[in-house]
Design an enzyme around this catalytic site. Structure first.
Site, mmCIF file in Angstrom:
data_model
loop_
_atom_site.group_PDB
_atom_site.id
_atom_site.type_symbol
_atom_site.label_atom_id
_atom_site.label_comp_id
_atom_site.label_asym_id
_atom_site.label_seq_id
_atom_site.Cartn_x
_atom_site.Cartn_y
_atom_site.Cartn_z
ATOM 1 N N GLN A 96 -41.377 -17.001 -23.489
ATOM 2 C CA GLN A 96 -41.667 -15.633 -23.949
ATOM 3 C C GLN A 96 -40.388 -14.969 -24.449
ATOM 4 O OE1 GLN A 96 -43.424 -13.075 -20.943
ATOM 5 N NE2 GLN A 96 -43.930 -11.483 -22.421
ATOM 6 N N HIS A 102 -48.812 -10.543 -25.034
ATOM 7 C CA HIS A 102 -49.447 -10.825 -26.325
ATOM 8 C C HIS A 102 -50.066 -12.211 -26.321
ATOM 9 C CE1 HIS A 102 -45.180 -11.908 -26.487
ATOM 10 N NE2 HIS A 102 -45.560 -12.942 -27.232
ATOM 11 N N PHE A 103 -51.120 -12.324 -27.128
ATOM 12 C CA PHE A 103 -51.818 -13.593 -27.322
ATOM 13 C C PHE A 103 -51.612 -14.005 -28.774
ATOM 14 C CE2 PHE A 103 -54.425 -14.002 -23.467
ATOM 15 C CZ PHE A 103 -54.168 -12.772 -22.892
ATOM 16 N N HIS A 104 -51.145 -15.237 -28.977
ATOM 17 C CA HIS A 104 -50.989 -15.773 -30.326
ATOM 18 C C HIS A 104 -52.292 -16.452 -30.733
ATOM 19 C CE1 HIS A 104 -46.422 -15.906 -30.252
ATOM 20 N NE2 HIS A 104 -46.651 -15.935 -28.962
HETATM 21 P P1 AMP Z 1 -43.325 -15.004 -27.604
HETATM 22 O O1 AMP Z 1 -42.261 -16.029 -27.633
HETATM 23 O O2 AMP Z 1 -44.634 -15.513 -27.102
HETATM 24 O O3 AMP Z 1 -42.833 -13.799 -26.837
HETATM 25 O O4 AMP Z 1 -43.592 -14.576 -29.094
HETATM 26 C C1 AMP Z 1 -43.155 -13.413 -29.694
HETATM 27 C C2 AMP Z 1 -43.680 -13.437 -31.095
HETATM 28 O O5 AMP Z 1 -43.487 -12.155 -31.655
HETATM 29 C C3 AMP Z 1 -42.990 -14.447 -32.024
HETATM 30 O O6 AMP Z 1 -43.957 -15.304 -32.589
HETATM 31 C C4 AMP Z 1 -42.328 -13.565 -33.079
HETATM 32 O O7 AMP Z 1 -42.342 -14.146 -34.350
HETATM 33 C C5 AMP Z 1 -43.164 -12.302 -33.018
HETATM 34 N N1 AMP Z 1 -42.498 -11.082 -33.416
HETATM 35 C C6 AMP Z 1 -41.264 -10.642 -33.062
HETATM 36 N N2 AMP Z 1 -41.021 -9.424 -33.599
HETATM 37 C C7 AMP Z 1 -42.137 -9.086 -34.295
HETATM 38 C C8 AMP Z 1 -42.497 -7.951 -35.077
HETATM 39 N N3 AMP Z 1 -41.671 -6.921 -35.267
HETATM 40 N N4 AMP Z 1 -43.727 -7.931 -35.663
HETATM 41 C C9 AMP Z 1 -44.572 -8.966 -35.496
HETATM 42 N N5 AMP Z 1 -44.280 -10.072 -34.775
HETATM 43 C C10 AMP Z 1 -43.079 -10.133 -34.184
#
Ligand code: AMP
Length: 138
Positions: A96, A102-104
């Protein structure tokens, strides 16, 4: 670790940072990942201050899953992948990087060229084009 209001998704939720919206209601906001691993990569976040799933209020369970299913179905229609991945990470050790839950939602197909996690930023203009297709199929 306690919730930090300065994380980028908190800023998006309170209007201090921009995003390309896909879906919004009283419980959730869904928007395009700015560094997509594949076209259409969308994030769903609760309008609830929690870093991770472990501390999420249960009233948000169903709205998050409903939105995730809706968007995954739309991604299926738009890109016709053979699979759709729903991914959710809890804690830095799990990978993370943004500390608001958040959910991808990411399309998966054999042979599709995936980008590394958080590697290539895309312009809002490009992301808006993808969002428009997803929104049209919700
Ligand atoms: P995680 O590693 O699961 O915390 O993923 C965070 C995600 O947020 C990554 O896929 C990033 O590309 C995305 N992310 C970071 N900053 C932003 C932003 N300002 N708008 C949209 N997505 C973002």
């Amino acid at each position: 670790m306690s919730y930090n209001d300065k994380n980028i998704f908190a800023k998006i939720l309170n209007g201090d940072a921009e995003c390309v919206k896909v879906l919004e209601n009283d419980f959730i906001l869904a928007f395009m990942d700015v560094m997509p691993q594949a076209p259409g990569h969308t994030l769903v976040i609760p309008k609830y201050k929690t870093e991770n799933l472990l501390n999420l209020d249960s009233n948000y369970f169903s709205p998050i899953l409903e939105a995730t299913q809706k968007i995954a179905s739309s991604i299926k229609k738009v890109y016709s992948p053979t699979g759709v991945m729903v991914l959710q990470l809890n804690g830095a050790e799990a990978g993370q990087t943004v500390f608001h839950l958040h959910f991808h939602i990411i399309q998966r197909s054999e042979g599709l060229n995936y980008k590394f996690h958080s590697s290539e930023p895309r312009s809002f203009k490009e992301l808006q084009k993808e969002a428009d297709k997803i929104i049209a199929n919700l």
